[in-house]
Design an enzyme around this catalytic site. Structure first.
Site, mmCIF file in Angstrom:
data_model
loop_
_atom_site.group_PDB
_atom_site.id
_atom_site.type_symbol
_atom_site.label_atom_id
_atom_site.label_comp_id
_atom_site.label_asym_id
_atom_site.label_seq_id
_atom_site.Cartn_x
_atom_site.Cartn_y
_atom_site.Cartn_z
ATOM 1 N N GLY A 109 0.772 -1.250 0.000
ATOM 2 C CA GLY A 109 0.000 0.000 0.000
ATOM 3 C C GLY A 109 0.795 1.288 0.000
ATOM 4 O O GLY A 109 0.354 2.283 -0.557
ATOM 5 N N GLU B 296 3.820 3.914 6.423
ATOM 6 C CA GLU B 296 2.597 3.158 6.139
ATOM 7 C C GLU B 296 1.639 4.002 5.301
ATOM 8 O O GLU B 296 1.677 5.232 5.362
ATOM 9 C CB GLU B 296 1.886 2.826 7.471
ATOM 10 C CG GLU B 296 2.036 1.401 7.941
ATOM 11 C CD GLU B 296 1.177 0.403 7.192
ATOM 12 O OE1 GLU B 296 0.918 0.581 5.981
ATOM 13 O OE2 GLU B 296 0.788 -0.592 7.814
ATOM 14 N N ASP C 47 -5.221 1.655 10.809
ATOM 15 C CA ASP C 47 -6.637 1.417 11.112
ATOM 16 C C ASP C 47 -6.735 1.004 12.589
ATOM 17 O O ASP C 47 -6.820 1.854 13.465
ATOM 18 C CB ASP C 47 -7.122 0.328 10.144
ATOM 19 C CG ASP C 47 -8.594 0.002 10.282
ATOM 20 O OD1 ASP C 47 -9.316 0.716 10.982
ATOM 21 O OD2 ASP C 47 -9.042 -0.987 9.672
ATOM 22 N N ASP D 268 -5.677 -0.577 -2.008
ATOM 23 C CA ASP D 268 -6.466 -1.426 -2.896
ATOM 24 C C ASP D 268 -7.777 -1.885 -2.268
ATOM 25 O O ASP D 268 -7.976 -1.771 -1.067
ATOM 26 C CB ASP D 268 -5.671 -2.686 -3.244
ATOM 27 C CG ASP D 268 -5.588 -3.647 -2.055
ATOM 28 O OD1 ASP D 268 -5.230 -3.193 -0.950
ATOM 29 O OD2 ASP D 268 -5.922 -4.834 -2.207
HETATM 30 P P1 5GP Z 1 -4.352 -2.166 10.960
HETATM 31 O O1 5GP Z 1 -3.357 -3.241 11.320
HETATM 32 O O2 5GP Z 1 -3.966 -0.798 11.458
HETATM 33 O O3 5GP Z 1 -5.750 -2.536 11.393
HETATM 34 O O4 5GP Z 1 -4.451 -2.126 9.400
HETATM 35 C C1 5GP Z 1 -3.401 -1.663 8.615
HETATM 36 C C2 5GP Z 1 -3.444 -2.198 7.207
HETATM 37 O O5 5GP Z 1 -4.784 -2.539 6.821
HETATM 38 C C3 5GP Z 1 -3.008 -1.151 6.221
HETATM 39 O O6 5GP Z 1 -1.639 -1.210 5.974
HETATM 40 C C4 5GP Z 1 -3.816 -1.497 4.985
HETATM 41 O O7 5GP Z 1 -3.157 -2.490 4.234
HETATM 42 C C5 5GP Z 1 -5.087 -2.091 5.523
HETATM 43 N N1 5GP Z 1 -6.191 -1.108 5.622
HETATM 44 C C6 5GP Z 1 -6.717 -0.547 6.735
HETATM 45 N N2 5GP Z 1 -7.741 0.276 6.446
HETATM 46 C C7 5GP Z 1 -7.852 0.254 5.099
HETATM 47 C C8 5GP Z 1 -8.735 0.933 4.172
HETATM 48 O O8 5GP Z 1 -9.623 1.718 4.519
HETATM 49 N N3 5GP Z 1 -8.516 0.671 2.857
HETATM 50 C C9 5GP Z 1 -7.563 -0.183 2.412
HETATM 51 N N4 5GP Z 1 -7.458 -0.346 1.104
HETATM 52 N N5 5GP Z 1 -6.720 -0.837 3.245
HETATM 53 C C10 5GP Z 1 -6.870 -0.621 4.571
#
Ligand code: 5GP
Length: 192
Positions: free
Chosen positions: A53, A108, A112, A168
């Site tokens: 990403g 990053e 999220d 994506d």
């Molecule tokens: P976390 O571990 O913080 O929950 O998620 C991080 C990863 O989830 C990011 O690097 C990304 O790959 C994916 N991600 C989180 N939210 C989104 C979103 O709204 N759209 C997309 N395409 N990927 C997301």
């Protein structure tokens, strides 16, 4: 040559609308780089981009970096084809560089829940860098459950799925030049 930036986009049967315009992203990325140039003046940081990403964000950011620097990448498992996190993190590729005594900037696309960033910081800390700072283009503060310091944040956004500028949906949409948000048919304030 024109960039690909429609007003709405249909991806895997879902409709997305523009949330952050190309100009807004460009300006903010340049601001972040200016801050990094200042904060890391006299140092030679290593930027570690998180694949897939962050590849567009990191490449745009780097072109505004005027201090000596290096680049490497790591890769974690992604959302797969879903719009919600699996709650699991798996390593798919480690960095190649030796980061002992180096100043690391972990880059990053989006934070999220914070699980991935926390996992990566803890993993990189074991390699004894001089410092680690985190850089993320997007942050969903309402969704963040894991305590992880975010040092440089481009935009704080609502907890809705976003697409484009490297991000994506089931591997599609990374080529969009703007950032799009799932159109739930609700009126939300947007930042375009
Ligand atoms: P976390 O571990 O913080 O929950 O998620 C991080 C990863 O989830 C990011 O690097 C990304 O790959 C994916 N991600 C989180 N939210 C989104 C979103 O709204 N759209 C997309 N395409 N990927 C997301």
């Amino acid at each position: 040559m024109s960039l690909y930036k429609p007003q709405t986009v249909n991806c895997n049967g879902e409709t997305f609308k523009v949330y952050l315009s190309e100009e807004k992203i460009r300006t903010r990325v340049a601001d972040l780089a200016k801050q990094l140039n200042r904060d890391y003046s006299g140092k030679k940081p290593i930027f570690i981009g998180v694949l897939n990403g962050a590849f567009i964000f990191l490449s745009d950011l780097l072109r505004h970096i005027s201090i000596p620097s290096e680049v490497d990448f790591l890769k974690l498992s992604s959302y797969g084809d879903e719009k919600v996190s699996s709650g699991e993190v798996r390593d798919l590729k480690d960095i190649d560089a030796n980061i002992e005594d180096r100043h690391v900037l972990l880059v990053e696309d989006i934070v999220d829940t914070g699980l991935s960033m926390k996992y990566m910081v803890e993993k990189l800390e074991q390699k004894n860098p001089a410092s680690i700072a985190t850089v993320t283009l997007l942050h969903k503060p309402e969704a963040t459950r894991h305590d992880v310091p975010l040092d440089y944040v481009g935009f704080r956004i609502p907890s809705l799925f976003v697409l484009g500028y490297g991000l994506d949906y089931a591997q599609e949409g990374r080529n969009l030049a703007q950032i799009y948000i799932l159109d739930e048919g609700e009126s939300r304030s947007d930042h375009t």
